[in-house]
Design a protein around this motif. Structure first.
Motif, PDB file in Angstrom:
ATOM      1  N   ALA A 197      -4.353  -5.092  -5.031  1.00 35.98           N
ATOM      2  CA  ALA A 197      -5.559  -4.346  -4.665  1.00 35.98           C
ATOM      3  C   ALA A 197      -5.274  -2.856  -4.598  1.00 35.98           C
ATOM      4  O   ALA A 197      -6.099  -2.029  -5.027  1.00 35.98           O
ATOM      5  N   ALA A 198      -4.099  -2.482  -4.080  1.00 30.55           N
ATOM      6  CA  ALA A 198      -3.735  -1.065  -4.026  1.00 30.55           C
ATOM      7  C   ALA A 198      -3.570  -0.488  -5.431  1.00 30.55           C
ATOM      8  O   ALA A 198      -3.963   0.656  -5.700  1.00 30.55           O
ATOM      9  N   LEU A 199      -3.010  -1.281  -6.350  1.00 26.24           N
ATOM     10  CA  LEU A 199      -2.877  -0.826  -7.735  1.00 26.24           C
ATOM     11  C   LEU A 199      -4.244  -0.645  -8.389  1.00 26.24           C
ATOM     12  O   LEU A 199      -4.475   0.322  -9.124  1.00 26.24           O
ATOM     13  N   ILE A 200      -5.164  -1.581  -8.116  1.00 27.34           N
ATOM     14  CA  ILE A 200      -6.517  -1.459  -8.664  1.00 27.34           C
ATOM     15  C   ILE A 200      -7.171  -0.173  -8.156  1.00 27.34           C
ATOM     16  O   ILE A 200      -7.764   0.593  -8.925  1.00 27.34           O
ATOM     17  N   ALA A 201      -7.052   0.090  -6.848  1.00 22.33           N
ATOM     18  CA  ALA A 201      -7.622   1.319  -6.291  1.00 22.33           C
ATOM     19  C   ALA A 201      -6.963   2.554  -6.886  1.00 22.33           C
ATOM     20  O   ALA A 201      -7.617   3.590  -7.094  1.00 22.33           O
ATOM     21  N   SER A 202      -5.661   2.463  -7.222  1.00 20.58           N
ATOM     22  CA  SER A 202      -4.954   3.637  -7.746  1.00 20.58           C
ATOM     23  C   SER A 202      -5.405   4.010  -9.149  1.00 20.58           C
ATOM     24  O   SER A 202      -5.148   5.123  -9.610  1.00 20.58           O
ATOM     25  N   VAL A 203      -6.084   3.087  -9.847  1.00 14.41           N
ATOM     26  CA  VAL A 203      -6.671   3.446 -11.147  1.00 14.41           C
ATOM     27  C   VAL A 203      -7.715   4.545 -10.958  1.00 14.41           C
ATOM     28  O   VAL A 203      -7.882   5.420 -11.811  1.00 14.41           O
ATOM     29  N   VAL A 204      -8.400   4.510  -9.820  1.00 12.61           N
ATOM     30  CA  VAL A 204      -9.418   5.528  -9.520  1.00 12.61           C
ATOM     31  C   VAL A 204      -8.782   6.782  -8.926  1.00 12.61           C
ATOM     32  O   VAL A 204      -9.182   7.903  -9.234  1.00 12.61           O
ATOM     33  N   THR A 205      -7.754   6.617  -8.082  1.00 10.89           N
ATOM     34  CA  THR A 205      -7.198   7.753  -7.338  1.00 10.89           C
ATOM     35  C   THR A 205      -6.054   8.447  -8.067  1.00 10.89           C
ATOM     36  O   THR A 205      -5.438   9.353  -7.511  1.00 10.89           O
ATOM     37  N   ARG A 206      -5.742   8.073  -9.294  1.00  8.29           N
ATOM     38  CA  ARG A 206      -4.572   8.625  -9.967  1.00  8.29           C
ATOM     39  C   ARG A 206      -4.659  10.124 -10.192  1.00  8.29           C
ATOM     40  O   ARG A 206      -3.644  10.790 -10.411  1.00  8.29           O
ATOM     41  N   CYS A 263       0.822  -1.207   0.000  1.00  5.44           N
ATOM     42  CA  CYS A 263       0.000   0.000   0.000  1.00  5.44           C
ATOM     43  C   CYS A 263       0.857   1.259   0.000  1.00  5.44           C
ATOM     44  O   CYS A 263       0.559   2.236  -0.696  1.00  5.44           O
ATOM     45  N   ARG A 264       1.946   1.246   0.777  1.00  6.53           N
ATOM     46  CA  ARG A 264       2.809   2.432   0.842  1.00  6.53           C
ATOM     47  C   ARG A 264       3.530   2.677  -0.477  1.00  6.53           C
ATOM     48  O   ARG A 264       3.687   3.821  -0.911  1.00  6.53           O
ATOM     49  N   VAL A 265       3.955   1.604  -1.128  1.00  4.03           N
ATOM     50  CA  VAL A 265       4.621   1.736  -2.427  1.00  4.03           C
ATOM     51  C   VAL A 265       3.679   2.341  -3.457  1.00  4.03           C
ATOM     52  O   VAL A 265       4.037   3.269  -4.187  1.00  4.03           O
ATOM     53  N   VAL A 266       2.449   1.817  -3.527  1.00  9.02           N
ATOM     54  CA  VAL A 266       1.504   2.280  -4.541  1.00  9.02           C
ATOM     55  C   VAL A 266       1.072   3.716  -4.275  1.00  9.02           C
ATOM     56  O   VAL A 266       0.832   4.488  -5.216  1.00  9.02           O
ATOM     57  N   ALA A 267       1.001   4.119  -3.013  1.00  8.85           N
ATOM     58  CA  ALA A 267       0.691   5.521  -2.711  1.00  8.85           C
ATOM     59  C   ALA A 267       1.781   6.442  -3.233  1.00  8.85           C
ATOM     60  O   ALA A 267       1.535   7.608  -3.561  1.00  8.85           O
ATOM     61  N   HIS A 268       3.004   5.908  -3.354  1.00  6.76           N
ATOM     62  CA  HIS A 268       4.146   6.696  -3.827  1.00  6.76           C
ATOM     63  C   HIS A 268       4.271   6.664  -5.348  1.00  6.76           C
ATOM     64  O   HIS A 268       4.574   7.676  -5.983  1.00  6.76           O
ATOM     65  N   ALA A 269       4.071   5.505  -5.940  1.00  5.72           N
ATOM     66  CA  ALA A 269       4.211   5.337  -7.394  1.00  5.72           C
ATOM     67  C   ALA A 269       3.192   4.307  -7.843  1.00  5.72           C
ATOM     68  O   ALA A 269       3.366   3.120  -7.608  1.00  5.72           O
ATOM     69  N   GLY A 270       2.115   4.757  -8.472  1.00  3.78           N
ATOM     70  CA  GLY A 270       0.978   3.892  -8.745  1.00  3.78           C
ATOM     71  C   GLY A 270       0.992   3.207 -10.089  1.00  3.78           C
ATOM     72  O   GLY A 270       2.036   2.965 -10.692  1.00  3.78           O
TER      73      GLY A 270
END
Length: 339
Positions: A147-156, A71-78
C-alpha cells in the motif's frame, strides 16, 4: 489457495528494503541469510526469488525494526527502485498512466500476486492480492509495504499533504491498524476481501509528474519474460536453484516444499508426475554451471572445482565425467593455463 508451481517474485521487490537497511547500517547479509537468501542476489533486480523467502525477509526486518517498517522503508526509497515497475512509473506522464502500465505488466513481477486498477466515479482503487496462504502478521507487513508503494506512485514528486483517500488491508494481530494512519494521512480500515486496497481521487491520478518521463528501453508485451517460466513445478524450482546453491550447500526437500507452500510428500508426488526430482534438478544445475565455468573461464580447473564447492580436483573431475562423459580438460580443449 493451493499452488502448482513455486511462487516467485523478482528481487527488485526487495530493493527499497535493501536500500533502507544499507543506509541505516543494518547487518544486511545476516538478515538475508536468516531468510534463506544469499547476499549476491542484490545486484540483479530481475533475479527470481522464492516469494516465501522474500516475505520472511520482510518479516524478520519488521521484528527487528518495528511493525511500521514498510511505510518507513518506502518513504526512504519508493517505487522507482523496483526494477521494471519503477521503469514503467518513470516512463509515465501521470499516476493514472503509471498504474495502467504497471497492472498490465505485473505478470512479469510476481507469479502469485495480482494487481488491479479499477476506476469509479471521482477516482479509482488499486488492489493487490496474494495467491498464497499467509498468516495475518505476514499479510499486515506485506500489504502495508505494498500500500505504501502504491501511494508512492503519487508522491514520487515530493507531493505533500493527503494524497490517498482510503487504505484497506489486514490488521496486525497485536497492533491493529491505527499506528499506520499517520503514515498514510487518511483512514486505514480492515480489508473485507483479503486484498490491500488504496483509493485515489481523479485529481491525484491525473496530476502530471513534474519530473520528465524517461522512455522505456524495452517493449513489455503479454508473455514477455513471464516469471512463471514454463509453468511446471520443476521449471519454477529450476529458476531459483542458482540462487539457492549460491548460499553453499544444497536446498533440502523440506525447504523447497516450504517455498512452494506444499508438504514434502505433495512436492515429491508432483515432481514425480512431471518426471523430475529435486536431486536430479540440483544435479542438472550443477552440471550446467560447471560446463559454463569451464568453457567460459580461463581459470585453472582446480580453481573452478573450488568455486563449485568441491574439496578436490579429483572429485570434481569424476563429477564432470558423470555429467558429460568427458574430463574437464576436454571441455577446455585448445585453452592454455589449465591445471
Amino acid at each position: 489457495m493451493a499452488t502448482t508451481t513455486l511462487p516467485l517474485v523478482r528481487a527488485a521487490a526487495a530493493f527499497p528494503l535493501l536500500i533502507w537497511l544499507r543506509d541505516q547500517g543494518r547487518p544486511l547479509d545476516l538478515l538475508l541469510q536468516d531468510a534463506g537468501l544469499p547476499a549476491g542476489f542484490v545486484g540483479d533486480p530481475d533475479q527470481p526469488l522464492p516469494l516465501q523467502a522474500a516475505i520472511e525477509f520482510l518479516r524478520a526486518v519488521a521484528h527487528a525494526e518495528g511493525p511500521d517498517i514498510g511505510c518507513r522503508v518506502v518513504a526512504h526509497a519508493g517505487v522507482d527502485q523496483i526494477g521494471l515497475i519503477g521503469q514503467l512509473v518513470r516512463a509515465s506522464r501521470t499516476p493514472r498512466e503509471a498504474f495502467q502500465l504497471v497492472t498490465r505488466a505485473f505478470f512479469h513481477h510476481g507469479s502469485h500476486e495480482v494487481l488491479t486498477f479499477t476506476p469509479h466515479p471521482g477516482g479509482a482503487t488499486v488492489r493487490h492480492v496474494f495467491r498464497v496462504p499467509l498468516d495475518d502478521e505476514a499479510l499486515f507487513i506485506t500489504q502495508q509495504f505494498t500500500a505504501a508503494l502504491i501511494a508512492s506512485v503519487v508522491t514520487r514528486d515530493g507531493l505533500g499533504g493527503p494524497v490517498v483517500e482510503r487504505v484497506e488491508f489486514t490488521p496486525h494481530p497485536a497492533f491493529g491498524l491505527a499506528l499506520l494512519e499517520p503514515h498514510f494521512g487518511c483512514p486505514v480500515s480492515p480489508t473485507l476481501t483479503g486484498a490491500a486496497a488504496v483509493t485515489l481521487s481523479d485529481a491525484m491520478l491525473d496530476r502530471p509528474y513534474a519530473q520528465p518521463r524517461i522512455p522505456l528501453d524495452q517493449q513489455v508485451t503479454e508473455g514477455c519474460a513471464v516469471i512463471r517460466g514454463d509453468g511446471t513445478l520443476a521449471g519454477s524450482i529450476r529458476t531459483v536453484l542458482p540462487l539457492l546453491l549460491a548460499r553453499g550447500g544444497e536446498p533440502t526437500l523440506a525447504e523447497v516444499a516450504r517455498f512452494a507452500y506444499m508438504s514434502t510428500r505433495t512436492l515429491q508426488r508432483r515432481l514425480t508426475a512431471e518426471g523430475a526430482s529435486l536431486s536430479r534438478l540440483i544435479e542438472q544445475e550443477r552440471a550446467a554451471r560447471a560446463v559454463a565455468l569451464l568453457t567460459a573461464s580461463t581459470s585453472p580447473v582446480q580453481e573452478v572445482a573450488a568455486e563449485m564447492g568441491y574439496g578436490s580436483g579429483a572429485s570434481f573431475t569424476r563429477a564432470v565425467r558423470r555429467w558429460t562423459s568427458a574430463p574437464p580438460t576436454h571441455l577446455r580443449k585448445g585453452r592454455s593455463g589449465d591445471g
